[in-house]
Design a protein around this motif. Structure first.
Motif, PDB file in Angstrom:
ATOM      1  N   PRO A 214       0.807  -1.226   0.000  1.00  0.00           N
ATOM      2  CA  PRO A 214       0.000   0.000   0.000  1.00  0.00           C
ATOM      3  C   PRO A 214       0.838   1.273   0.000  1.00  0.00           C
ATOM      4  CG  PRO A 214      -0.015  -1.022   2.170  1.00  0.00           C
ATOM      5  CD  PRO A 214       0.694  -1.970   1.265  1.00  0.00           C
ATOM      6  N   VAL A 215       2.078   1.198   0.478  1.00  0.00           N
ATOM      7  CA  VAL A 215       3.003   2.341   0.434  1.00  0.00           C
ATOM      8  C   VAL A 215       4.372   1.837  -0.006  1.00  0.00           C
ATOM      9  CG1 VAL A 215       1.912   3.892   2.107  1.00  0.00           C
ATOM     10  CG2 VAL A 215       3.387   2.056   2.927  1.00  0.00           C
ATOM     11  N   ALA A 216       5.153   2.737  -0.609  1.00  0.00           N
ATOM     12  CA  ALA A 216       6.442   2.335  -1.175  1.00  0.00           C
ATOM     13  C   ALA A 216       7.445   1.924  -0.113  1.00  0.00           C
ATOM     14  CB  ALA A 216       7.015   3.471  -2.026  1.00  0.00           C
ATOM     15  N   ASP A 217       7.393   2.570   1.046  1.00  0.00           N
ATOM     16  CA  ASP A 217       8.382   2.280   2.094  1.00  0.00           C
ATOM     17  C   ASP A 217       7.731   2.286   3.466  1.00  0.00           C
ATOM     18  OD1 ASP A 217      10.940   1.708   3.096  1.00  0.00           O
ATOM     19  OD2 ASP A 217      11.853   3.130   1.704  1.00  0.00           O
ATOM     20  N   GLY A 218       8.433   1.702   4.420  1.00  0.00           N
ATOM     21  CA  GLY A 218       7.985   1.730   5.808  1.00  0.00           C
ATOM     22  C   GLY A 218       6.921   0.719   6.162  1.00  0.00           C
ATOM     23  N   PHE A 219       6.498  -0.099   5.180  1.00  0.00           N
ATOM     24  CA  PHE A 219       5.411  -1.037   5.454  1.00  0.00           C
ATOM     25  C   PHE A 219       5.920  -2.391   5.944  1.00  0.00           C
ATOM     26  CE2 PHE A 219       1.961  -4.005   4.268  1.00  0.00           C
ATOM     27  CZ  PHE A 219       0.943  -3.417   5.001  1.00  0.00           C
ATOM     28  N   LEU A 220       7.072  -2.828   5.446  1.00  0.00           N
ATOM     29  CA  LEU A 220       7.622  -4.110   5.874  1.00  0.00           C
ATOM     30  C   LEU A 220       8.093  -4.017   7.329  1.00  0.00           C
ATOM     31  CD1 LEU A 220       9.682  -5.324   2.784  1.00  0.00           C
ATOM     32  CD2 LEU A 220       7.309  -5.828   3.392  1.00  0.00           C
ATOM     33  N   MET A 221       7.773  -5.042   8.109  1.00  0.00           N
ATOM     34  CA  MET A 221       8.158  -5.059   9.523  1.00  0.00           C
ATOM     35  C   MET A 221       9.583  -5.581   9.667  1.00  0.00           C
ATOM     36  SD  MET A 221       5.812  -3.836  11.462  1.00  0.00           S
ATOM     37  CE  MET A 221       6.346  -4.417  13.068  1.00  0.00           C
ATOM     38  N   PRO A 222      10.456  -4.828  10.353  1.00  0.00           N
ATOM     39  CA  PRO A 222      11.798  -5.353  10.623  1.00  0.00           C
ATOM     40  C   PRO A 222      11.709  -6.684  11.365  1.00  0.00           C
ATOM     41  CG  PRO A 222      11.690  -3.016  11.119  1.00  0.00           C
ATOM     42  CD  PRO A 222      10.281  -3.462  10.871  1.00  0.00           C
ATOM     43  N   ASN A 223      12.406  -7.678  10.845  1.00  0.00           N
ATOM     44  CA  ASN A 223      12.301  -9.015  11.416  1.00  0.00           C
ATOM     45  C   ASN A 223      13.298  -9.914  10.710  1.00  0.00           C
ATOM     46  OD1 ASN A 223      11.368 -11.127  12.969  1.00  0.00           O
ATOM     47  ND2 ASN A 223       9.269 -11.060  12.214  1.00  0.00           N
ATOM     48  N   THR A 224      13.527 -11.099  11.278  1.00  0.00           N
ATOM     49  CA  THR A 224      14.257 -12.151  10.577  1.00  0.00           C
ATOM     50  C   THR A 224      13.221 -13.124  10.044  1.00  0.00           C
ATOM     51  OG1 THR A 224      16.275 -11.935  11.903  1.00  0.00           O
ATOM     52  CG2 THR A 224      15.919 -14.031  10.786  1.00  0.00           C
ATOM     53  N   TYR A 225      13.150 -13.225   8.724  1.00  0.00           N
ATOM     54  CA  TYR A 225      12.152 -14.056   8.070  1.00  0.00           C
ATOM     55  C   TYR A 225      12.782 -15.370   7.610  1.00  0.00           C
ATOM     56  CZ  TYR A 225       9.412  -9.727   7.696  1.00  0.00           C
ATOM     57  OH  TYR A 225       8.720  -8.563   7.968  1.00  0.00           O
ATOM     58  N   LYS A 226      12.098 -16.459   7.859  1.00  0.00           N
ATOM     59  CA  LYS A 226      12.522 -17.756   7.330  1.00  0.00           C
ATOM     60  C   LYS A 226      11.767 -17.998   6.029  1.00  0.00           C
ATOM     61  CE  LYS A 226      13.928 -20.109  11.558  1.00  0.00           C
ATOM     62  NZ  LYS A 226      13.793 -21.330  12.390  1.00  0.00           N
ATOM     63  N   ILE A 227      12.523 -18.187   4.961  1.00  0.00           N
ATOM     64  CA  ILE A 227      11.890 -18.376   3.655  1.00  0.00           C
ATOM     65  C   ILE A 227      12.525 -19.584   2.966  1.00  0.00           C
ATOM     66  CG2 ILE A 227      11.301 -15.953   3.349  1.00  0.00           C
ATOM     67  CD1 ILE A 227      13.769 -15.821   1.480  1.00  0.00           C
ATOM     68  N   PRO A 228      11.806 -20.210   2.041  1.00  0.00           N
ATOM     69  CA  PRO A 228      12.334 -21.392   1.357  1.00  0.00           C
ATOM     70  C   PRO A 228      13.342 -21.041   0.272  1.00  0.00           C
ATOM     71  CG  PRO A 228      10.158 -20.901   0.552  1.00  0.00           C
ATOM     72  CD  PRO A 228      10.410 -19.939   1.662  1.00  0.00           C
ATOM     73  N   VAL A 229      14.353 -21.872   0.152  1.00  0.00           N
ATOM     74  CA  VAL A 229      15.313 -21.740  -0.938  1.00  0.00           C
ATOM     75  C   VAL A 229      14.575 -22.007  -2.248  1.00  0.00           C
ATOM     76  CG1 VAL A 229      17.411 -22.683  -1.966  1.00  0.00           C
ATOM     77  CG2 VAL A 229      17.234 -22.448   0.527  1.00  0.00           C
ATOM     78  N   GLY A 230      14.787 -21.153  -3.234  1.00  0.00           N
ATOM     79  CA  GLY A 230      14.145 -21.345  -4.533  1.00  0.00           C
ATOM     80  C   GLY A 230      12.840 -20.592  -4.697  1.00  0.00           C
ATOM     81  N   ILE A 231      12.476 -19.773  -3.718  1.00  0.00           N
ATOM     82  CA  ILE A 231      11.241 -19.003  -3.812  1.00  0.00           C
ATOM     83  C   ILE A 231      11.342 -17.990  -4.952  1.00  0.00           C
ATOM     84  CG2 ILE A 231      11.961 -17.190  -2.188  1.00  0.00           C
ATOM     85  CD1 ILE A 231       9.077 -17.249  -1.068  1.00  0.00           C
ATOM     86  N   SER A 232      10.229 -17.734  -5.619  1.00  0.00           N
ATOM     87  CA  SER A 232      10.220 -16.782  -6.734  1.00  0.00           C
ATOM     88  C   SER A 232      10.054 -15.358  -6.218  1.00  0.00           C
ATOM     89  CB  SER A 232       9.065 -17.099  -7.693  1.00  0.00           C
ATOM     90  OG  SER A 232       7.813 -16.837  -7.067  1.00  0.00           O
ATOM     91  N   GLU A 233      10.323 -14.392  -7.089  1.00  0.00           N
ATOM     92  CA  GLU A 233      10.169 -12.982  -6.724  1.00  0.00           C
ATOM     93  C   GLU A 233       8.723 -12.680  -6.304  1.00  0.00           C
ATOM     94  OE1 GLU A 233      13.629 -13.223  -9.585  1.00  0.00           O
ATOM     95  OE2 GLU A 233      11.586 -14.041  -9.505  1.00  0.00           O
ATOM     96  N   ARG A 234       7.764 -13.208  -7.062  1.00  0.00           N
ATOM     97  CA  ARG A 234       6.351 -12.950  -6.759  1.00  0.00           C
ATOM     98  C   ARG A 234       5.946 -13.536  -5.406  1.00  0.00           C
ATOM     99  NH1 ARG A 234       1.815 -13.866 -11.233  1.00  0.00           N
ATOM    100  NH2 ARG A 234       2.905 -12.006 -11.964  1.00  0.00           N
ATOM    101  N   HIS A 235       6.331 -14.781  -5.149  1.00  0.00           N
ATOM    102  CA  HIS A 235       5.956 -15.418  -3.890  1.00  0.00           C
ATOM    103  C   HIS A 235       6.633 -14.741  -2.692  1.00  0.00           C
ATOM    104  CE1 HIS A 235       4.533 -18.810  -6.427  1.00  0.00           C
ATOM    105  NE2 HIS A 235       3.653 -18.917  -5.460  1.00  0.00           N
ATOM    106  N   LEU A 236       7.884 -14.310  -2.874  1.00  0.00           N
ATOM    107  CA  LEU A 236       8.585 -13.636  -1.783  1.00  0.00           C
ATOM    108  C   LEU A 236       7.926 -12.298  -1.469  1.00  0.00           C
ATOM    109  CD1 LEU A 236      10.814 -13.403   0.262  1.00  0.00           C
ATOM    110  CD2 LEU A 236      12.374 -12.644  -1.552  1.00  0.00           C
ATOM    111  N   ALA A 237       7.607 -11.520  -2.498  1.00  0.00           N
ATOM    112  CA  ALA A 237       6.944 -10.234  -2.288  1.00  0.00           C
ATOM    113  C   ALA A 237       5.596 -10.438  -1.603  1.00  0.00           C
ATOM    114  CB  ALA A 237       6.759  -9.511  -3.621  1.00  0.00           C
ATOM    115  N   TYR A 238       4.849 -11.422  -2.052  1.00  0.00           N
ATOM    116  CA  TYR A 238       3.538 -11.718  -1.472  1.00  0.00           C
ATOM    117  C   TYR A 238       3.674 -12.093  -0.001  1.00  0.00           C
ATOM    118  CZ  TYR A 238      -1.043 -13.946  -0.847  1.00  0.00           C
ATOM    119  OH  TYR A 238      -2.289 -14.280  -0.392  1.00  0.00           O
TER     120      TYR A 238
END
Length: 314
Positions: free
Chosen positions: A140-164
């Motif tokens: 909804p906004v260009a900056d400041g929306f993502l929460m600072p954190n350590t995220y666990k994500i899968p190896v091989g994730i696509s750009e779309r899935h990561l952004a989502y």
């Protein structure tokens, strides 16, 4: 004899129909399905999970729901499929048995979204421009929306899935914080708080002085003074730039609080809970200025311009 003769054709027809149905199911399950190399599966019943995936452009049907019951229960979380195209039956088996290899990415308070996304794109071997584009299409906004954190994500994730994943995780967290504080989540009101919190985040030397920095912001706004804060110019790709007099004169964006009244149009960086709390509950003070004491690594606050100039001279 006549009864047996009559029954036999019907039995043959019945078994033929069963055979045709079974063969059709096998053919159906052998067909390839388009997928992504990693898939997120929520917690829920087999029917709920198949519906969830079907609503996200996975070509699944009620047949897959019943086939899944024979194969096993789907796991929840990130599942490693490994291929972009796979047979339907192998896809269902992966849902029941495979797990994704995970890695970690960390967003620190004060960092801008574009810098963070470019860094993790390099870390994960993704396309930075595509990741930023996917983020901008969802956030909804260009900056400041993502929460600072350590995220666990899968190896091989696509750009779309990561952004989502990042946007929706942050949307949930932002909403929960707002409801806990205000009893509601009003986006317009909340984004104004995030904008002020982002200035606090960029300007404060530590968490302890954040409420005082917040008081200076509100005091200057109340008096109709321009904020004139360098941190507002550390937006976007300029996150780590040293702000010079030339930059202050040449930057014509709305983020330049030396040239524009009020606060910037949107947050300048991602913010911590401490900065949000300071933006909501600033300290009570008459301070209008502050300058960094480089030796002490904290700010000296003052009420008047003459006092401020003396502190600069020191």
């Amino acid at each position: 004899m006549i009864k047996n003769f009559i029954k036999k054709p019907y039995l043959d027809i019945f078994f033929d129909i069963v055979l045709i149905v079974v063969l059709s199911v096998f053919v159906y399950l052998a067909r390839p399905i388009n997928t992504s190399k990693v898939v997120f599966v929520p917690k829920g019943s087999v029917g709920e999970i198949i519906s969830y995936l079907a609503n996200r452009n996975f070509n699944l049907s009620v047949i897959d729901k019943y086939a899944m019951r024979f194969i096993g229960s789907p796991q929840s979380g990130w599942i490693e499929i490994g291929k972009d195209k796979i047979s339907r039956v192998d896809f269902l088996k992966k849902l029941a048995k495979a797990k994704a290899a995970m890695t970690e990415i960390t967003l620190i308070p004060g960092e801008t979204t574009i810098v963070f996304l470019n860094q993790i794109a390099a870390q994960l071997g993704l396309d930075g421009a595509k990741l930023n584009s996917e983020y901008n299409a969802l956030a909804p906004v260009a900056d400041g929306f993502l929460m600072p954190n350590t995220y666990k994500i899968p190896v091989g994730i696509s750009e779309r899935h990561l952004a989502y994943y990042l946007v929706n995780s942050s949307k949930k967290a932002q909403s929960e914080i707002s409801r806990k504080i205000f009893g509601e989540y009003n986006e317009k009101k909340w984004f104004k708080i995030l904008t002020i919190a982002s200035i606090i985040q960029k300007e404060a030397a530590n968490d302890a002085e954040m409420p005082l920095v917040a008081s200076v912001i509100y005091n200057r706004l109340d008096k109709g003074m321009r904020l004139q804060m360098d941190g507002t110019l550390n937006y976007g790709i300029y996150s780590h730039d040293v702000i010079t007099a030339e930059r202050i004169r040449s930057d014509m964006s709305e983020f330049n609080t030396y040239l524009n009244d009020g606060i910037p149009p949107s947050p300048v960086c991602c913010v911590s809970i401490s900065a949000i709390k300071a933006a909501i509950n600033p300290a009570k003070s008459d301070y209008l200025y502050f300058v960094l004491d480089k030796k002490a690594k904290k700010h000296i606050f003052s009420k008047t311009l003459s006092e401020h100039n003396q502190n600069i001279a020191k």
